[in-house]
Write a protein that holds these residues in place. Sequence first.
Motif, PDB file in Angstrom:
ATOM      1  N   GLN A 279      -6.677  78.825  28.963  1.00  0.00           N
ATOM      2  CA  GLN A 279      -6.602  80.046  28.155  1.00  0.00           C
ATOM      3  C   GLN A 279      -6.771  79.779  26.663  1.00  0.00           C
ATOM      4  O   GLN A 279      -7.005  80.689  25.881  1.00  0.00           O
ATOM      5  N   GLY A 280      -6.623  78.522  26.255  1.00  0.00           N
ATOM      6  CA  GLY A 280      -6.717  78.176  24.838  1.00  0.00           C
ATOM      7  C   GLY A 280      -5.698  77.117  24.486  1.00  0.00           C
ATOM      8  O   GLY A 280      -5.035  76.549  25.360  1.00  0.00           O
TER       9      GLY A 280
ATOM     10  N   ARG B  55       8.618  69.378  26.542  1.00  0.00           N
ATOM     11  CA  ARG B  55       9.345  69.943  27.681  1.00  0.00           C
ATOM     12  C   ARG B  55       9.451  71.462  27.552  1.00  0.00           C
ATOM     13  O   ARG B  55       9.343  72.192  28.553  1.00  0.00           O
ATOM     14  N   ALA B  56       9.643  71.946  26.334  1.00  0.00           N
ATOM     15  CA  ALA B  56       9.712  73.395  26.119  1.00  0.00           C
ATOM     16  C   ALA B  56       8.352  74.044  26.402  1.00  0.00           C
ATOM     17  O   ALA B  56       8.287  75.136  26.974  1.00  0.00           O
ATOM     18  N   VAL B  57       7.272  73.365  26.000  1.00  0.00           N
ATOM     19  CA  VAL B  57       5.925  73.888  26.285  1.00  0.00           C
ATOM     20  C   VAL B  57       5.686  73.924  27.792  1.00  0.00           C
ATOM     21  O   VAL B  57       5.125  74.893  28.331  1.00  0.00           O
ATOM     22  N   MET B  58       6.119  72.888  28.506  1.00  0.00           N
ATOM     23  CA  MET B  58       5.967  72.861  29.963  1.00  0.00           C
ATOM     24  C   MET B  58       6.736  74.007  30.609  1.00  0.00           C
ATOM     25  O   MET B  58       6.230  74.669  31.531  1.00  0.00           O
ATOM     26  N   SER B  59       7.931  74.280  30.133  1.00  0.00           N
ATOM     27  CA  SER B  59       8.726  75.398  30.665  1.00  0.00           C
ATOM     28  C   SER B  59       8.053  76.725  30.364  1.00  0.00           C
ATOM     29  O   SER B  59       7.988  77.617  31.222  1.00  0.00           O
TER      30      SER B  59
ATOM     31  N   GLU C  68       6.533  79.603  33.008  1.00  0.00           N
ATOM     32  CA  GLU C  68       6.914  81.024  33.014  1.00  0.00           C
ATOM     33  C   GLU C  68       5.728  81.942  32.805  1.00  0.00           C
ATOM     34  O   GLU C  68       5.610  82.986  33.450  1.00  0.00           O
ATOM     35  N   HIS C  69       4.825  81.576  31.881  1.00  0.00           N
ATOM     36  CA  HIS C  69       3.758  82.484  31.449  1.00  0.00           C
ATOM     37  C   HIS C  69       2.373  82.118  31.979  1.00  0.00           C
ATOM     38  O   HIS C  69       1.420  82.877  31.781  1.00  0.00           O
ATOM     39  N   GLY C  70       2.234  80.953  32.601  1.00  0.00           N
ATOM     40  CA  GLY C  70       0.947  80.558  33.166  1.00  0.00           C
ATOM     41  C   GLY C  70      -0.023  79.991  32.146  1.00  0.00           C
ATOM     42  O   GLY C  70      -1.159  79.673  32.475  1.00  0.00           O
ATOM     43  N   THR C  71       0.397  79.872  30.886  1.00  0.00           N
ATOM     44  CA  THR C  71      -0.449  79.330  29.829  1.00  0.00           C
ATOM     45  C   THR C  71       0.426  78.823  28.697  1.00  0.00           C
ATOM     46  O   THR C  71       1.578  79.257  28.547  1.00  0.00           O
ATOM     47  N   VAL C  72      -0.137  77.922  27.886  1.00  0.00           N
ATOM     48  CA  VAL C  72       0.592  77.459  26.699  1.00  0.00           C
ATOM     49  C   VAL C  72       0.404  78.418  25.534  1.00  0.00           C
ATOM     50  O   VAL C  72       1.180  78.403  24.568  1.00  0.00           O
ATOM     51  N   VAL C  73      -0.628  79.277  25.603  1.00  0.00           N
ATOM     52  CA  VAL C  73      -0.929  80.205  24.512  1.00  0.00           C
ATOM     53  C   VAL C  73       0.218  81.198  24.351  1.00  0.00           C
ATOM     54  O   VAL C  73       0.685  81.797  25.329  1.00  0.00           O
TER      55      VAL C  73
END
Length: 421
Positions: A249-250, A261-265, A269-274
């Motif tokens: 997604q970007g 670890r927060a980005v992985m969580s 939850e949201h299906g993307t890091v964006v």
Amino acid sequence: MTTEYSAKVQNPYEIAKKQLEIAADYLGLESGIRKVLMHPARELTVSFPVQMDDGSIEVYTGFRIQHNLARGPAKGGIRYHSQVSLDEVRALSMWMTWKCAVVNIPFGGAKGGVIVDPKKLSKRELEHLTRRYTTEISLLIGPETDIPAPDVNTNSQTMAWIMDTYSMHKGYSVTAVVTGKPLNIGGAEGRNEATARGCQYIIREATKLKGMDLAKSTVVVQGFGNAGAIVARLLSEDSATIVGVSDSQGGIYNPKGLDVRAVMSFKGEHGTVVGFPGAQVVSNEALLELPCDILIPAALENQLNGDNAKRVKAKIIAEAANGPTNPDADKVFFERGIMVLPDILANAGGVTVSYFEWVQDLQSFFWTEAETNNRLQQIMVRSFNDVLRLAELHKVDMRTAAYILAVGRVAEATKTRGIYP
């Protein structure tokens, strides 16, 4: 690996053949052996029907290609993607041959794929597709002939379905037919992290060689799937600062660092890091050009080319993906003094631990994760030093050196066995 396919600037099989020719020239290989290594040993294309949840029938096309069997059974992943092509699978199978040879494990190279967008299928439909595809390619696969593994859009569950289908045909459990399986049916401790951990070991050696302090280095990772996310976490545990990551997604960027670890969580939850709080949004293309010490392409092929290579700011590029850098970019990086840790070395941790899993399945004797990681580290460090010696001897980049090492080993095995009949 989750990043979507970008438009292919160059045919991946043509790139693979060009890379082979460069190594063959250094080795002075005779034309006959070059011809053998240039062509896949076996190619299987299958079209097969799958009954969908609504009762309709769709027909899918899949491939399984074995590039070379001179050093042992074929080994290589299976990917599900709408843009899988025959030439892509040919290239990937050839790269697997070199990858196994550069770390000196007794496998040849193979690859498989199905032209499908798995995100549009239910889990039940994916299982039906996998079991039917397995049946179609069972002509080739087997624990002593060709051992598949996960790749793009396939995982341990996919491997479980393949293993079960193959076993049903045989009438008994054949755990060694695939690797990357769940632990409860013959998987290996440490396999899930193996590609990333092998990349971590290689990066540690490269930073020491370059006089860099990994704990003070900044890292950008393109592709936040299994390999990318885990290598980001492992390097953050080495105290490196992860400043940018991306997925299909970007991307996101924070020059002060991201909490991996927060980005992985967040992605879970949201299906993307964006949209991750406190980070700038960047495109996948711009991500490659961010200021950093270490750039890790962990997505798909043809991400770095002769154009954007001029704008890359990293000192080290570690290829967690297969074929992310084309030959034009390699030339630019070598001229600029940027060390490229090539895919056939940097991401060989996955196939190395797959080899460990296969050995354990055949023996029905399993190792601890610590034993696996220790053996993996020994192989990765040894292989890095083997490649480095050739790079210094021939005054070439690390990719060319890795190919000289790998192609030389496969060529020697081919000549030793002779040409049948």
